[in-house]
Motif scaffolding. Structure first.
Motif, PDB file in Angstrom:
ATOM      1  N   TRP A 156      -2.592 -40.324  66.714  1.00 13.16           N
ATOM      2  CA  TRP A 156      -1.653 -39.541  65.907  1.00 13.16           C
ATOM      3  C   TRP A 156      -0.263 -39.539  66.542  1.00 13.16           C
ATOM      4  CZ3 TRP A 156       0.794 -34.996  67.624  1.00 13.16           C
ATOM      5  CH2 TRP A 156       1.629 -34.408  66.682  1.00 13.16           C
TER       6      TRP A 156
ATOM      7  N   GLN B  55      -8.055 -34.983  59.839  1.00 11.85           N
ATOM      8  CA  GLN B  55      -9.016 -34.762  58.768  1.00 11.85           C
ATOM      9  C   GLN B  55      -9.505 -36.072  58.166  1.00 11.85           C
ATOM     10  OE1 GLN B  55      -7.424 -32.354  55.590  1.00 11.85           O
ATOM     11  NE2 GLN B  55      -9.279 -31.098  55.581  1.00 11.85           N
ATOM     12  N   SER B  56      -8.614 -37.066  58.149  1.00  9.93           N
ATOM     13  CA  SER B  56      -9.012 -38.339  57.556  1.00  9.93           C
ATOM     14  C   SER B  56      -9.967 -39.136  58.442  1.00  9.93           C
ATOM     15  CB  SER B  56      -7.772 -39.174  57.213  1.00  9.93           C
ATOM     16  OG  SER B  56      -7.070 -39.504  58.379  1.00  9.93           O
ATOM     17  N   PHE B  57     -10.165 -38.722  59.687  1.00 11.61           N
ATOM     18  CA  PHE B  57     -11.061 -39.426  60.613  1.00 11.61           C
ATOM     19  C   PHE B  57     -12.263 -38.583  61.020  1.00 11.61           C
ATOM     20  CE2 PHE B  57      -6.919 -41.391  61.252  1.00 11.61           C
ATOM     21  CZ  PHE B  57      -7.236 -42.730  61.197  1.00 11.61           C
ATOM     22  N   CYS B  58     -12.401 -37.406  60.440  1.00  9.75           N
ATOM     23  CA  CYS B  58     -13.451 -36.470  60.859  1.00  9.75           C
ATOM     24  C   CYS B  58     -14.805 -36.826  60.279  1.00  9.75           C
ATOM     25  CB  CYS B  58     -13.105 -35.042  60.412  1.00  9.75           C
ATOM     26  SG  CYS B  58     -11.736 -34.332  61.299  1.00  9.75           S
TER      27      CYS B  58
ATOM     28  N   ASN C 162      -3.815 -32.936  59.057  1.00 12.03           N
ATOM     29  CA  ASN C 162      -4.062 -33.871  57.958  1.00 12.03           C
ATOM     30  C   ASN C 162      -4.471 -35.249  58.467  1.00 12.03           C
ATOM     31  OD1 ASN C 162      -3.503 -31.920  56.045  1.00 12.03           O
ATOM     32  ND2 ASN C 162      -1.367 -32.505  55.853  1.00 12.03           N
ATOM     33  N   PHE C 163      -3.849 -35.695  59.558  1.00 11.66           N
ATOM     34  CA  PHE C 163      -4.204 -36.983  60.145  1.00 11.66           C
ATOM     35  C   PHE C 163      -5.642 -36.946  60.666  1.00 11.66           C
ATOM     36  CE2 PHE C 163      -4.385 -40.014  63.699  1.00 11.66           C
ATOM     37  CZ  PHE C 163      -3.936 -41.164  63.068  1.00 11.66           C
TER      38      PHE C 163
END
Length: 188
Positions: free
Chosen positions: A168, A148-151, A145-146
């Motif tokens: 992370w 995914q927010s930077f992908c 989830n962490f």
């Protein structure tokens, strides 16, 4: 024979606090100890008393039970390991609540202790293995989830910053230091 302490919640209690079911089984009704807040009790320390001699091929197994659920193994003590601090990952209350007659007493949370054969502990540890697997899955989900927010997407490739794991892990450690209950949430 044995005693228990609930860290930060009780003084040492001996076997007389438990109801003896038969020669090898004891139950502590959590309702008499903490009432409905049983799920706030997260650890128990169980220990053999000096004057008790457990046979070398036996162990004292500890189980927990939420209202209406089955007993779940959480750990054991033996002569080789005469004390242990055990996590209490209370299971969700079960569905047996609806099946009870109205005049019967409502089910309560319980801690059970029983004398078992040392050889059976490995089969009981299946529950502990599932808990470890669940912990790993929750930590992995947190990382996913962490990230995914930077992908970003480049064609059919997923692109993440090079330092994403470091960021992370630093955030994970800081949160664990700030909030001691944070990591316990992963273990349930």
């Amino acid at each position: 024979m044995f005693g228990v302490v609930f860290p930060n919640r009780s003084f040492p209690m001996d076997i007389s606090t438990f109801s003896q079911i038969d020669t090898f089984h004891w139950i502590l009704d959590m309702n008499t100890f903490v009432g409905e807040a049983y799920d706030q009790v997260r650890e128990v320390c169980i220990f053999l008393l000096n004057n008790f001699t457990l046979p070398p091929d036996k162990a004292l197994a500890v189980y927990i039970q939420s209202p209406g659920s089955q007993f779940m193994f959480v750990g054991a003590v033996t002569l080789a390991r005469p004390s242990a601090v055990l996590s209490l990952p209370w299971p969700e209350p079960g569905g047996q609540l609806q099946l009870m007659a109205p005049e019967s007493a409502p089910p309560t949370a319980k801690i059970g202790v029983s004398v078992v054969d040392l050889a059976t502990l490995s089969s009981l540890d299946v529950v502990a293995e599932k808990r470890i697997e669940r912990l790993a899955m929750k930590v992995g989900e947190n990382l996913f989830n962490f990230m995914q927010s930077f992908c970003g997407v480049d064609g059919n490739k997923l692109v993440v910053p090079m330092d994403i794991l470091d960021r992370w892990f630093k955030k994970f450690q800081e949160r664990a230091k700030r909030d001691p209950e944070y990591l316990k949430g992963f273990a349930l």
